[in-house]
Design a protein around this motif. Structure first.
Motif, PDB file in Angstrom:
ATOM      1  N   GLN A 204       0.805  -1.214   0.000  1.00 39.86           N
ATOM      2  CA  GLN A 204       0.000   0.000   0.000  1.00 39.86           C
ATOM      3  C   GLN A 204       0.847   1.276   0.000  1.00 39.86           C
ATOM      4  OE1 GLN A 204      -3.414  -0.208  -0.269  1.00 39.86           O
ATOM      5  NE2 GLN A 204      -2.985  -2.405  -0.477  1.00 39.86           N
ATOM      6  N   TYR A 205       2.119   1.163   0.330  1.00 36.48           N
ATOM      7  CA  TYR A 205       2.946   2.349   0.485  1.00 36.48           C
ATOM      8  C   TYR A 205       3.594   2.816  -0.824  1.00 36.48           C
ATOM      9  CZ  TYR A 205       6.225  -1.560   1.016  1.00 36.48           C
ATOM     10  OH  TYR A 205       6.906  -2.733   0.853  1.00 36.48           O
ATOM     11  N   ILE A 206       3.443   2.052  -1.894  1.00 34.08           N
ATOM     12  CA  ILE A 206       4.042   2.455  -3.169  1.00 34.08           C
ATOM     13  C   ILE A 206       3.086   3.388  -3.908  1.00 34.08           C
ATOM     14  CG2 ILE A 206       4.932   1.627  -5.381  1.00 34.08           C
ATOM     15  CD1 ILE A 206       5.696  -0.949  -4.032  1.00 34.08           C
ATOM     16  N   PRO A 207       3.556   4.536  -4.384  1.00 30.06           N
ATOM     17  CA  PRO A 207       2.689   5.473  -5.108  1.00 30.06           C
ATOM     18  C   PRO A 207       2.001   4.796  -6.291  1.00 30.06           C
ATOM     19  CG  PRO A 207       4.791   6.495  -4.606  1.00 30.06           C
ATOM     20  CD  PRO A 207       4.927   5.061  -4.228  1.00 30.06           C
ATOM     21  N   ALA A 208       0.744   5.139  -6.500  1.00 28.58           N
ATOM     22  CA  ALA A 208      -0.057   4.503  -7.549  1.00 28.58           C
ATOM     23  C   ALA A 208       0.576   4.610  -8.940  1.00 28.58           C
ATOM     24  CB  ALA A 208      -1.462   5.095  -7.554  1.00 28.58           C
ATOM     25  N   PRO A 209       1.128   5.765  -9.333  1.00 31.79           N
ATOM     26  CA  PRO A 209       1.750   5.850 -10.668  1.00 31.79           C
ATOM     27  C   PRO A 209       2.931   4.900 -10.836  1.00 31.79           C
ATOM     28  CG  PRO A 209       1.319   8.042  -9.800  1.00 31.79           C
ATOM     29  CD  PRO A 209       1.097   7.081  -8.669  1.00 31.79           C
ATOM     30  N   ILE A 210       3.706   4.714  -9.756  1.00 33.70           N
ATOM     31  CA  ILE A 210       4.848   3.789  -9.810  1.00 33.70           C
ATOM     32  C   ILE A 210       4.356   2.357  -9.966  1.00 33.70           C
ATOM     33  CG2 ILE A 210       6.826   2.867  -8.542  1.00 33.70           C
ATOM     34  CD1 ILE A 210       7.230   5.712  -9.539  1.00 33.70           C
ATOM     35  N   MET A 211       3.337   1.988  -9.185  1.00 31.87           N
ATOM     36  CA  MET A 211       2.794   0.636  -9.277  1.00 31.87           C
ATOM     37  C   MET A 211       2.176   0.386 -10.642  1.00 31.87           C
ATOM     38  SD  MET A 211       2.526  -2.252  -7.927  1.00 31.87           S
ATOM     39  CE  MET A 211       3.042  -1.928  -6.238  1.00 31.87           C
ATOM     40  N   GLN A 212       1.526   1.394 -11.211  1.00 36.82           N
ATOM     41  CA  GLN A 212       0.938   1.246 -12.535  1.00 36.82           C
ATOM     42  C   GLN A 212       2.026   1.036 -13.581  1.00 36.82           C
ATOM     43  OE1 GLN A 212      -2.217   0.927 -13.316  1.00 36.82           O
ATOM     44  NE2 GLN A 212      -1.776   0.703 -15.505  1.00 36.82           N
ATOM     45  N   SER A 213       3.135   1.744 -13.453  1.00 42.02           N
ATOM     46  CA  SER A 213       4.260   1.568 -14.378  1.00 42.02           C
ATOM     47  C   SER A 213       4.854   0.171 -14.251  1.00 42.02           C
ATOM     48  CB  SER A 213       5.340   2.622 -14.108  1.00 42.02           C
ATOM     49  OG  SER A 213       4.871   3.917 -14.394  1.00 42.02           O
ATOM     50  N   MET A 214       4.964  -0.310 -13.018  1.00 35.67           N
ATOM     51  CA  MET A 214       5.496  -1.654 -12.799  1.00 35.67           C
ATOM     52  C   MET A 214       4.572  -2.705 -13.400  1.00 35.67           C
ATOM     53  SD  MET A 214       6.951  -1.272  -8.888  1.00 35.67           S
ATOM     54  CE  MET A 214       7.434  -2.971  -8.763  1.00 35.67           C
ATOM     55  N   PHE A 215       3.267  -2.486 -13.265  1.00 36.01           N
ATOM     56  CA  PHE A 215       2.307  -3.426 -13.844  1.00 36.01           C
ATOM     57  C   PHE A 215       2.406  -3.426 -15.366  1.00 36.01           C
ATOM     58  CE2 PHE A 215      -1.920  -3.984 -15.818  1.00 36.01           C
ATOM     59  CZ  PHE A 215      -2.093  -5.340 -15.548  1.00 36.01           C
ATOM     60  N   CYS A 216       2.551  -2.255 -15.973  1.00 35.11           N
ATOM     61  CA  CYS A 216       2.684  -2.170 -17.436  1.00 35.11           C
ATOM     62  C   CYS A 216       3.953  -2.877 -17.901  1.00 35.11           C
ATOM     63  CB  CYS A 216       2.692  -0.714 -17.883  1.00 35.11           C
ATOM     64  SG  CYS A 216       1.101   0.111 -17.742  1.00 35.11           S
ATOM     65  N   ASP A 217       5.052  -2.686 -17.162  1.00 31.98           N
ATOM     66  CA  ASP A 217       6.305  -3.374 -17.490  1.00 31.98           C
ATOM     67  C   ASP A 217       6.119  -4.889 -17.415  1.00 31.98           C
ATOM     68  OD1 ASP A 217       7.545  -0.953 -17.800  1.00 31.98           O
ATOM     69  OD2 ASP A 217       8.561  -0.981 -15.843  1.00 31.98           O
ATOM     70  N   TYR A 218       5.472  -5.330 -16.346  1.00 33.07           N
ATOM     71  CA  TYR A 218       5.230  -6.765 -16.138  1.00 33.07           C
ATOM     72  C   TYR A 218       4.370  -7.338 -17.264  1.00 33.07           C
ATOM     73  CZ  TYR A 218       3.265 -11.007 -14.043  1.00 33.07           C
ATOM     74  OH  TYR A 218       2.852 -12.301 -13.819  1.00 33.07           O
ATOM     75  N   GLN A 219       3.314  -6.619 -17.622  1.00 35.06           N
ATOM     76  CA  GLN A 219       2.393  -7.093 -18.652  1.00 35.06           C
ATOM     77  C   GLN A 219       3.076  -7.165 -20.021  1.00 35.06           C
ATOM     78  OE1 GLN A 219      -1.058  -4.556 -19.698  1.00 35.06           O
ATOM     79  NE2 GLN A 219      -2.334  -6.309 -19.126  1.00 35.06           N
ATOM     80  N   LYS A 220       3.829  -6.122 -20.369  1.00 34.93           N
ATOM     81  CA  LYS A 220       4.535  -6.111 -21.649  1.00 34.93           C
ATOM     82  C   LYS A 220       5.543  -7.251 -21.724  1.00 34.93           C
ATOM     83  CE  LYS A 220       4.183  -1.113 -22.515  1.00 34.93           C
ATOM     84  NZ  LYS A 220       4.944   0.170 -22.594  1.00 34.93           N
ATOM     85  N   ASN A 221       6.220  -7.496 -20.617  1.00 38.18           N
ATOM     86  CA  ASN A 221       7.207  -8.587 -20.603  1.00 38.18           C
ATOM     87  C   ASN A 221       6.534  -9.942 -20.774  1.00 38.18           C
ATOM     88  OD1 ASN A 221       9.990  -9.687 -19.960  1.00 38.18           O
ATOM     89  ND2 ASN A 221       8.791 -10.639 -18.337  1.00 38.18           N
ATOM     90  N   THR A 222       5.388 -10.139 -20.127  1.00 37.91           N
ATOM     91  CA  THR A 222       4.666 -11.411 -20.255  1.00 37.91           C
ATOM     92  C   THR A 222       4.293 -11.675 -21.709  1.00 37.91           C
ATOM     93  OG1 THR A 222       3.757 -11.197 -18.018  1.00 37.91           O
ATOM     94  CG2 THR A 222       2.657 -12.727 -19.506  1.00 37.91           C
ATOM     95  N   PHE A 223       3.753 -10.653 -22.382  1.00 37.61           N
ATOM     96  CA  PHE A 223       3.387 -10.804 -23.793  1.00 37.61           C
ATOM     97  C   PHE A 223       4.620 -11.105 -24.649  1.00 37.61           C
ATOM     98  CE2 PHE A 223      -0.411  -7.822 -22.969  1.00 37.61           C
ATOM     99  CZ  PHE A 223      -1.228  -8.908 -22.667  1.00 37.61           C
ATOM    100  N   LYS A 224       5.737 -10.415 -24.339  1.00 42.41           N
ATOM    101  CA  LYS A 224       6.948 -10.636 -25.129  1.00 42.41           C
ATOM    102  C   LYS A 224       7.498 -12.038 -24.930  1.00 42.41           C
ATOM    103  CE  LYS A 224      11.308  -8.670 -26.526  1.00 42.41           C
ATOM    104  NZ  LYS A 224      12.156  -7.462 -26.554  1.00 42.41           N
ATOM    105  N   MET A 225       7.484 -12.527 -23.698  1.00 41.02           N
ATOM    106  CA  MET A 225       8.002 -13.863 -23.423  1.00 41.02           C
ATOM    107  C   MET A 225       7.133 -14.937 -24.088  1.00 41.02           C
ATOM    108  SD  MET A 225      10.835 -13.514 -21.755  1.00 41.02           S
ATOM    109  CE  MET A 225      11.273 -14.852 -20.665  1.00 41.02           C
ATOM    110  N   LEU A 226       5.827 -14.719 -24.130  1.00 38.83           N
ATOM    111  CA  LEU A 226       4.950 -15.643 -24.847  1.00 38.83           C
ATOM    112  C   LEU A 226       5.271 -15.652 -26.336  1.00 38.83           C
ATOM    113  CD1 LEU A 226       1.548 -14.867 -23.071  1.00 38.83           C
ATOM    114  CD2 LEU A 226       2.792 -17.043 -22.994  1.00 38.83           C
TER     115      LEU A 226
END
Length: 391
Positions: free
Chosen positions: A65-87
């Motif tokens: 809960q302590y991570i700023p929302a914009p940072i967490m959103q960026s991390m989620f986008c990075d994670y999602q893009k990587n998942t698609f690329k690895m597939l």
């Protein structure tokens, strides 16, 4: 490890310390931590990207809960893009493996999705920018023809004379303009002139990847993988923590340390393995197997580990050339310090072999290229003199 062999990670930022703490939290369990860390979250995000560990970090911190929302959103986008690329890369790997088999070409896939699946349990937990494939050097022409038919274009960046490409280089790059997939076709694990296991030896010890595909995909055997990962990571100064996390995960497997030690002794990499284990045990709290503890007791191994902190603590991208002069000078010196005495001798002797620059300094017909051997000292001196005069 006792105090005599401890490396000193002085000058480490709070953001890097927190990143290491997250990576030290074993497994893929979430890591909420009590209390809000006083961090520069933009810098922390930059660190996760630089060290290519953002899939793991997102998985562990997504409920914090302590991570700023914009940072967490960026991390989620990075994670999602990587998942698609690895597939995407996984699908291409299966396609290439099948095509290679149909053309009687043996392939061993290095790193990438197969390493993610075998060490992390999920391809989404590790990043990869391309596909690395090891083949027999005798099959390079067949591989080239196959890839051209599949739509890949070869990057003709290697300039060679008297076949020095076979040992000065270790891979060729291909790129598919439609799929945007980059391939590196290796005929060696690392650049020469140091000796390493032959392709046939590695093929005999290969293992089937755990990726659930309809066609078998082969990777290095665990002991050969250890040799490859330590030499690759050391050659790049361990400038990305992802490579150390790979080591941490690999060391959790049931490795044959007697075989590993035999390989390290044969190919003169005992001190490189020692550097690796010292770094991994101190930075990631990797448990050192009894069969590897002797590697961490060497003064040279600990000195090399201390030197590697220069890369870990900075945003150094060795692929971003030209490197700043101070970084290039340090890296050149560190690479030489990593070599065994025997490999240092081979490296120094390699300067006596003609370079492609010699053909530009004094163009000769190909049938006379053998003359570059006796002429090389004079051509080298001429180039250095000209550079000095122009500076």
């Amino acid at each position: 490890m006792n105090g005599k062999t401890a490396i000193v990670p002085s000058g480490t930022s709070n953001e890097l310390k927190f990143l290491l703490e997250c990576l030290n939290n074993k497994g893929n369990k979430q890591f909420p931590q009590d209390g809000e860390p006083n961090l520069d979250w933009s810098l922390f995000l930059k660190l996760t990207r630089h060290h290519r560990v953002y899939p793991l970090i997102y998985t562990k911190l997504k409920s914090a809960q302590y991570i700023p929302a914009p940072i967490m959103q960026s991390m989620f986008c990075d994670y999602q893009k990587n998942t698609f690329k690895m597939l995407k890369l996984t699908g291409e790997i299966e396609k290439i493996s099948r095509q290679a088999f149909d053309n009687d070409i043996c392939t061993i896939f290095l790193k990438g999705p197969i390493l993610a699946a075998d060490l992390y349990g999920e391809i989404s937990q590790r990043t990869s920018s391309d596909i690395d494939i090891l083949v027999n050097i005798d099959d390079l022409e067949k591989v080239d023809s196959l890839l051209i038919k599949m739509g890949y274009a070869k990057d003709e960046y290697i300039e060679t004379v008297l076949n020095d490409w076979k040992w000065r280089h270790h891979h060729i790059v291909y790129f598919h303009p439609d799929t945007q997939v980059k391939l590196e076709i290796h005929w060696r694990l690392n650049p020469g002139p140091a000796k390493e296991p032959s392709f046939n030896e590695l093929w005999q010890r290969k293992q089937v990847s755990s990726i659930p595909t309809s066609y078998p995909i082969y990777g290095l055997g665990n002991e050969d993988l250890f040799l490859f990962l330590i030499t690759h990571g050391a050659r790049h100064g361990w400038s990305r923590l992802r490579w150390l996390v790979d080591i941490d995960r690999l060391c959790k497997k049931n490795l044959d340390w007697a075989r590993i030690n035999a390989l390290l002794q044969k190919y003169q990499f005992m001190h490189v393995a020692g550097q690796t284990m010292v770094l991994s045990s101190h930075l990631l709290h990797t448990s050192v197997h009894d069969g590897a503890k002797h590697l961490t007791k060497s003064a040279r191994s600990n000195r090399l580990a201390q030197q590697a902190l220069f890369y870990v603590q900075r945003f150094i991208d060795l692929h971003d050339e030209p490197l700043p002069e101070d970084i290039a000078r340090y890296h050149k010196k560190h690479l030489f310090s990593l070599m065994s005495f025997k490999n240092k001798v081979l490296f120094i002797l390699s300067f006596l072999h003609p370079y492609f620059e010699d053909t530009k300094t004094l163009p000769l017909p190909q049938r006379l290229h053998f003359l570059y051997f006796p002429l090389r000292p004079f051509l080298w001196f001429w180039r250095k003199t000209r550079i000095h005069e122009m500076s």
